[in-house]
Design an enzyme around this catalytic site. Structure first.
Site, mmCIF file in Angstrom:
data_model
loop_
_atom_site.group_PDB
_atom_site.id
_atom_site.type_symbol
_atom_site.label_atom_id
_atom_site.label_comp_id
_atom_site.label_asym_id
_atom_site.label_seq_id
_atom_site.Cartn_x
_atom_site.Cartn_y
_atom_site.Cartn_z
ATOM 1 C CD GLU A 36 -5.234 3.541 43.539
ATOM 2 O OE1 GLU A 36 -5.409 2.788 44.503
ATOM 3 O OE2 GLU A 36 -4.763 3.150 42.455
ATOM 4 C CB CYS A 198 4.350 -19.802 41.904
ATOM 5 S SG CYS A 198 3.175 -19.541 43.243
ATOM 6 C CB CYS A 201 5.885 -15.209 40.600
ATOM 7 S SG CYS A 201 6.125 -13.956 41.867
ATOM 8 C CB CYS A 207 8.120 -16.470 47.104
ATOM 9 S SG CYS A 207 6.471 -16.657 47.803
HETATM 10 FE FE1 SF4 Z 1 3.753 -17.407 44.029
HETATM 11 FE FE2 SF4 Z 1 5.111 -16.192 45.951
HETATM 12 FE FE3 SF4 Z 1 5.000 -15.100 43.566
HETATM 13 FE FE4 SF4 Z 1 2.844 -15.133 45.066
HETATM 14 S S1 SF4 Z 1 4.721 -14.065 45.502
HETATM 15 S S2 SF4 Z 1 2.927 -15.665 42.895
HETATM 16 S S3 SF4 Z 1 3.073 -17.100 46.132
HETATM 17 S S4 SF4 Z 1 5.926 -17.060 44.099
#
Ligand code: SF4
Length: 364
Positions: A36, A198, A201, A207
């Site tokens: 870390e 995204c 994601c 989000c």
């Molecule tokens: Fe995109 Fe939000 Fe996921 Fe980040 S958290 S990759 S901004 S969807």
């Protein structure tokens, strides 16, 4: 929302997370701690070979504590930020003195060690002992600032506190080690600083940055300090007979301390008052030269040079001042860069164009 967030993240980690990093092979707090610290400001790929060599030489807390700090620094050579290595060594000695050589398992005792902040302590205990602590490193700050559309630079205390609150609210009920690694991986591999992926994601649905298409705006960047601007007027008095210019020695302290420069004024009014008083006995021509700007560490200076041409040295007029008639071709005295530049302008200006006279001031 919190359960759903962590479930999505854990599910994604199952398929895509990093599970084979060398410090993940044993749930050993010492090894996780070293990794870390190495990973602060340094990428995983860079860290791995350093980590492996470090572990060969310092396989446990006691070996590290007993080593010479120079040898520890030698093993750190190339990783940079050497305070990290010095603190690691100091903390190992503290662990031996206060905790019998066992890495402490209480988060407050871990935070007490040199070079370990709240997020690092939480990461070490979550990853090595599956303790329920939220982390908030740079990557996680970015994920959460985007996910919750948190405004403000995360380096600000109140913004950071908001992010800590969100980080804690999202903790799962179990699998803290996996969740911690998953959050680090999400920030490092998907929710990257520029061009976050995204589309891949696991938390895209809720989000806020994605919904509002503000991924590029969040997290808010560090506010840039506005550098103060300072304007001055300088009088470049040039004697046409021998092409010399009047320069005065500056006080030993302050900008350009001890160097030679032109008579300087805070504004045009003060400059004009000075010209009226000092130059009225001398026929002269005046011309404004282009502004010269120069950046100092704490302000930006804009120098407005006014060229005053005379055909006779104003004997007696300058005698109170500590100065010299400086020949444009001389190089024997210390000149600040903007002064040198202004003198070059004088030379060029003379070659290129006739001077325009300022009627009211001109007696020639
Ligand atoms: Fe995109 Fe939000 Fe996921 Fe980040 S958290 S990759 S901004 S969807």
């Amino acid at each position: 929302m919190s359960k759903s967030f962590s479930q999505h993240v854990l599910q994604w980690f199952d398929q895509h997370g990093r599970k084979n990093l060398p410090w993940q092979h044993h749930h050993d707090a010492y090894k996780v701690w070293v990794s870390e610290i190495m990973l602060q400001q340094t990428r995983v790929e860079t860290v791995i070979p350093y980590y492996e060599k470090f572990m060969q030489r310092f396989p446990d807390v006691s070996k590290l504590a007993k080593s010479n700090v120079d040898e520890v620094l030698h093993h750190w050579t190339g990783l940079g930020y050497y305070a990290r290595a010095r603190n690691l060594h100091k903390a190992a000695q503290q662990i031996c003195e206060k905790h019998g050589g066992e890495f402490p398992k209480n988060i407050d005792q871990v935070i007490d060690l040199p070079g370990i902040g709240r997020s690092t302590a939480a990461a070490v205990l979550a990853l090595s002992c599956n303790q329920p602590h939220a982390i908030l490193d740079g990557n996680v700050k970015r994920v959460l600032a985007r996910y919750f559309a948190v405004e403000g630079w995360p380096g600000m205390r109140e913004v950071e506190q908001k992010l800590w609150h969100h980080a804690e609210s999202l903790l799962p009920e179990k699998s803290f080690a996996e969740y911690t690694q998953a959050m680090m991986d999400l920030g490092a591999t998907l929710c990257t600083r520029s061009k976050p992926r995204c589309g891949d994601c696991p938390v895209q649905e809720n989000c806020l940055a994605f919904t509002q298409q503000r991924q590029n705006e969040l997290p808010t960047s560090k506010p840039s300090k506005k550098i103060p601007q300072r304007e001055i007027v300088v009088a470049i008095i040039q004697n046409n007979l021998d092409d010399s210019v009047w320069l005065e020695k500056r006080p030993p302290t302050g900008i350009w301390g001890g160097l030679y420069s032109f008579p300087e004024f805070d504004n045009t009014e003060k400059y004009e008052a000075w010209v009226n008083m000092r130059m009225k006995a001398f026929p002269h021509q005046m011309q404004s030269l282009p502004v010269i700007s120069h950046t100092f560490s704490h302000f930006r200076l804009h120098m407005h040079p006014k060229l005053i041409q005379i055909n006779k040295k104003p004997n007696g007029v300058m005698e109170d001042d500590l100065g010299v008639w400086y020949k444009l071709t001389d190089q024997k005295i210390g000149l600040a860069a903007p002064v040198q530049k202004a003198l070059e302008q004088v030379l060029n200006s003379k070659k290129e164009q006739p001077y325009e006279s300022h009627g009211a001031m001109c007696k020639a």
